[in-house]
Design an enzyme around this catalytic site. Structure first.
Site, short mmCIF file in Angstrom:
data_model
loop_
_atom_site.label_atom_id
_atom_site.label_comp_id
_atom_site.label_asym_id
_atom_site.label_seq_id
_atom_site.Cartn_x
_atom_site.Cartn_y
_atom_site.Cartn_z
N ASP A 67 -9.41 -6.13 -4.06
CA ASP A 67 -8.87 -4.93 -3.44
C ASP A 67 -9.68 -3.71 -3.90
O ASP A 67 -9.62 -3.32 -5.06
CB ASP A 67 -7.39 -4.75 -3.82
N SER A 83 0.83 -1.20 0.00
CA SER A 83 0.00 0.00 0.00
C SER A 83 0.87 1.26 0.00
O SER A 83 1.66 1.45 -0.92
CB SER A 83 -0.97 -0.04 1.18
N HIS A 134 -7.34 -5.98 0.34
CA HIS A 134 -6.20 -5.09 0.52
C HIS A 134 -5.40 -5.57 1.72
O HIS A 134 -5.81 -5.39 2.87
CB HIS A 134 -6.69 -3.66 0.74
#
Length: 366
Positions: free
Chosen positions: A151, A47, A186
């Site tokens: 995600d 991320s 995610h």
């Protein structure tokens, strides 16, 4: 007679003080000089850590042999709309570089995606200026990219542009592995049954999808590796990050972590930098990311030192409440001139200095 609430309050305060003193004692540990191999360093991140890994790879490519970018966009992603200098960088970070069509009422045209071709031209310009490394250094690097099908935080159309960016810079597809077929939410991927289910997006953002992502990306970068160890032989240290911090708005924590296999105390090992995502640093998860992502088990069997730099949250100056790595400019207090994507960026300089410490020789050998 001491009342029970007062007694409990005193005990709680005592525990907090003891914990703070324990943390202070641990964080006073100096990151050691271990004479690590200087030309075998790599970096990865999830991320915001993925965005930072991409930025660091481009800025310091002469010192790296590869990068792993998990749910992250291309270098300097927030600058990817040509001529769009009026949009605040944070807005671009949360739209263009995460969910490009978040506020679109007219479908999801490619014009809203990160412009990887434009970014590749910007990179060439910055390389000529010397603010990032020469792009020729990337030619023999290995790149691992991952995007989960579930995600919804950093959409796959964004991560697709990370792949395109590297191609525009001339990397051959043979050195890039793009994992984009797993139904993952995610998070960082493991094979640990105690972690979140694969498609979840929830704290601690570590998901069991049936494989070790740490091993997969390290094997792509370094080639065939020995089987992960079942029991660690080395030491996870919590070290003082403050000597590596420069600037007022870095958001870097006072402490960082490093996993050092026992063999790396007496032999030269390679270094891999592993960057946590937003809300995954020490102040949010303690050592959950550094112990639970699988890097250490692979490292222990393969003479790899894992460096875990840490970012902490801050509410104002800089505005970074989720403890993210800087890929939109908060380290200059969100004001121009921006340098988050350059070698001069304080977070990138700090990471580079930490790596340099690990590859330097112990004092008694100098």
């Amino acid at each position: 007679m001491i009342r029970l609430p007062l007694l409990l309050g005193c005990l709680a305060l005592s525990n907090i003080v003891q914990a703070e003193e324990h943390d202070k004692e641990l964080s006073s540990i100096v990151l050691p000089a271990l004479n690590a191999i200087s030309d075998q360093t790599s970096i990865s991140g999830l991320s915001s850590g993925g965005f930072m890994a991409a930025q660091y790879h481009i800025a310091y490519s002469e010192n790296l042999i590869g990068a792993g970018i998990i749910a992250g966009g291309p270098w300097n992603c927030v600058a990817s709309i040509p001529g769009n200098d009026l949009t605040p960088k944070l807005v671009s970070a949360t739209t263009t570089c995460m969910d490009p069509c978040k506020y679109s009422w007219f479908g999801c045209p490619e014009s809203l995606y990160p412009n990887s071709r434009y970014l590749s031209e910007l990179a060439k310009t910055e390389a000529e200026r010397g603010s990032i490394a020469r792009l020729e250094n990337l030619s023999d690097d290995k790149v691992y990219i991952f995007s989960g099908l579930e995600d919804r935080t950093v959409k796959q159309v964004v991560v697709d542009q990370t792949l395109s960016f590297y191609k525009y810079l001339g990397l051959n597809e043979s050195v890039i592995r793009y994992d984009n077929k797993t139904a993952a939410g995610h998070g960082f991927i493991t094979d640990d049954l105690e972690d979140n289910s694969c498609g979840q997006t929830a704290k601690p953002w570590i998901n069991n999808c049936g494989f070790s992502q740490a091993r997969r990306l390290l094997e792509h970068i370094y080639g065939e590796l020995e089987v992960d160890v079942a029991e660690l032989s080395g030491e996870l240290i919590k070290f003082d990050q403050t000597p590596f911090i420069s600037g007022e708005y870095t958001s870097l924590d006072d402490i960082g972590y490093a996993y050092i296999p026992e063999s790396c105390r007496s032999e030269s090992c390679r270094v891999h930098v592993a960057l946590h995502g937003c809300r995954q640093g020490h102040e949010f998860l303690g050592d959950r990311f550094v112990k639970g992502t699988g890097y250490n088990e692979t490292a222990d069997a393969n003479q790899l030192i894992i460096l875990y730099p840490q970012v902490k949250p801050s509410s104002i100056m800089p505005l970074n409440p989720r403890g993210c790595w800087d890929f939109w400019g908060y380290s200059s207090n969100s004001l121009p001139p921006y340098h988050y994507y350059k070698r001069s960026a304080p977070q990138m300089k700090a990471i580079n200095q930490m790596v340099n410490r690990l590859i330097s020789k112990p004092t008694n050998e100098l």
